[in-house]
Design an enzyme around this catalytic site. Structure first.
Site, PDB file in Angstrom:
ATOM      1  N   LYS A 198       0.842  -1.204   0.000  1.00 18.61           N
ATOM      2  CA  LYS A 198       0.000   0.000   0.000  1.00 18.61           C
ATOM      3  C   LYS A 198       0.872   1.247   0.000  1.00 18.61           C
ATOM      4  CE  LYS A 198      -3.822  -2.411   2.129  1.00 18.61           C
ATOM      5  NZ  LYS A 198      -4.501  -2.843   3.331  1.00 18.61           N
ATOM      6  N   GLN A 234      -4.545  -1.511   9.459  1.00 20.03           N
ATOM      7  CA  GLN A 234      -4.409  -2.862   8.903  1.00 20.03           C
ATOM      8  C   GLN A 234      -4.989  -3.894   9.879  1.00 20.03           C
ATOM      9  OE1 GLN A 234      -3.168  -3.520   5.717  1.00 20.03           O
ATOM     10  NE2 GLN A 234      -3.972  -5.555   6.136  1.00 20.03           N
ATOM     11  N   ASP A 260     -11.180   3.198   3.382  1.00 21.73           N
ATOM     12  CA  ASP A 260     -11.563   1.790   3.224  1.00 21.73           C
ATOM     13  C   ASP A 260     -13.076   1.656   3.009  1.00 21.73           C
ATOM     14  OD1 ASP A 260      -9.639  -0.162   3.154  1.00 21.73           O
ATOM     15  OD2 ASP A 260      -9.354  -0.245   5.328  1.00 21.73           O
TER      16      ASP A 260
END
Ligand code: NAD
Length: 302
Positions: free
Chosen positions: A54, A98, A121
């Site tokens: 990422k 995460q 997200d």
């Protein structure tokens, strides 16, 4: 007949190039670049490699990227304080925690503490609600479903009036993609059926699908005879079915299979995504797009 392959690896390159150009333009005009922070708790190897990917992708498209690694022992209160710090940070437009988190931390509490306007997200209940309302209410669609929709659009598959069957009802793939495909608008306006473990005749539903989206996590669940000739098949499943030695590196790597019997299905479908190289690369790509969107909202460009 052999289906046209929809390759996430190729679409990713197109989108990342588009993002890079837009970031450069915004930087020149407004003196700002999107900022993304990834928060990693502990040292789970899989999480570490996701976060690295990422961050590398964010760097590649010209973002301001921060990798914040915290020890496994961080308290829930300290993690919440960290999120609060990034919520207030003017240079951060996207906050990514995460998962999974250590057992002593309530994941839901942590995810819900993220400012919905930085929730790239798209998992915060506020963004789930916005997705349900649709249209201009939507700020951040969750990344995997957004990637699926983008692949369908870029492959030129007609969605308006199409029979879409979604296999799976998870909060991260099945439910959101079903909601997205039913809305009015680009890459949507479809008639949607969601099937799951409670469904009586899975095959009968799949056979009706012009667009079949499979996110069950069961290797080769969908049989070739369930596929309507010419249908678009999007295989989201990533299942480890064994290990092999990589020809490139000589190291052990996982053998991956999708939720669809790809070899046989590609002879019947009109379009199909492979595993790996299909939906997989789209998730991080859409995370970058959401982070760019976040800055654009802030600057009044959207
Ligand atoms: P999940 O386990 O949360 O949900 C699976 C869903 O499939 C459930 O709703 C269940 O009802 C349904 N299901 C399972 N077995 C079934 C069966 N035999 N018949 C009918 N329905 C069945 O999984 P998820 O998080 O949605 O992920 C699904 C798959 O997609 C996994 O293989 C996962 O690894 C993969 N995935 C890939 C990406 C990506 O490529 N970027 C992202 C997310 C998930």
């Amino acid at each position: 007949m052999s289906a046209k392959l929809i390759l996430g690896t190729e679409i990713r390159e197109q989108i990342l190039e588009e993002i890079t150009q837009e970031v450069a333009q915004i930087k020149e005009k407004h003196g700002k670049v999107p900022g993304l922070v990834t928060i990693l708790v502990g040292a789970n190897p899989a999480s570490m490699s996701y976060v690295t990917l990422k961050i590398q992708t964010a760097h590649r498209v010209g973002f301001h990227e921060v990798q914040d690694s915290q020890p496994e022992t961080i308290s829930e209160a300290d993690l919440l304080a960290l999120i609060d710090k990034y919520n207030k940070d003017e240079n951060i437009n996207g906050i990514l925690v995460q998962l999974p988190l250590p057992k002593h931390i309530d994941e839901k509490k942590v995810l819900n503490a993220i400012d919905p306007d930085k929730d790239v997200d798209g998992f915060h209940p506020v963004n789930v609600g916005r997705l349900m309302i649709g249209g201009s209410e939507v700020k951040f669609a969750p990344c995997t479903p957004a990637g699926i929709q983008e692949m369908i659009v870029r492959a030129g598959v007609e969605t308006k009036g199409a029979e879409v069957v979604v296999v799976g009802r998870s909060n991260i793939v099945g439910k959101p993609i079903a909601v997205m495909m039913v809305q009015k608008g680009r890459g949507a306006n479809s008639t949607v059926t969601v099937v799951h473990t409670g469904t009586k005749d899975l095959a009968a539903h799949c056979k009706r699908a012009d667009i079949l989206i499979v996110a069950a996590g069961v290797p080769e669940l969908v049989k070739p005879e369930w596929i309507k000739p010419g249908a678009c098949v999007i295989d989201v499943g990533v299942n480890r079915v064994g290990e092999k030695i990589s020809e490139k590196t000589g190291k052990k790597i996982a053998i991956l299979r999708g939720d669809v019997d790809f070899e046989k299905a590609k002879e019947i479908a009109g379009y199909i995504t492979p595993v790996p190289g299909g939906v997989g690369p789209m998730t991080i790509t859409m995370l970058m797009l959401n982070t760019l969107r976040s800055l654009k909202y802030k600057l009044g460009l959207m």
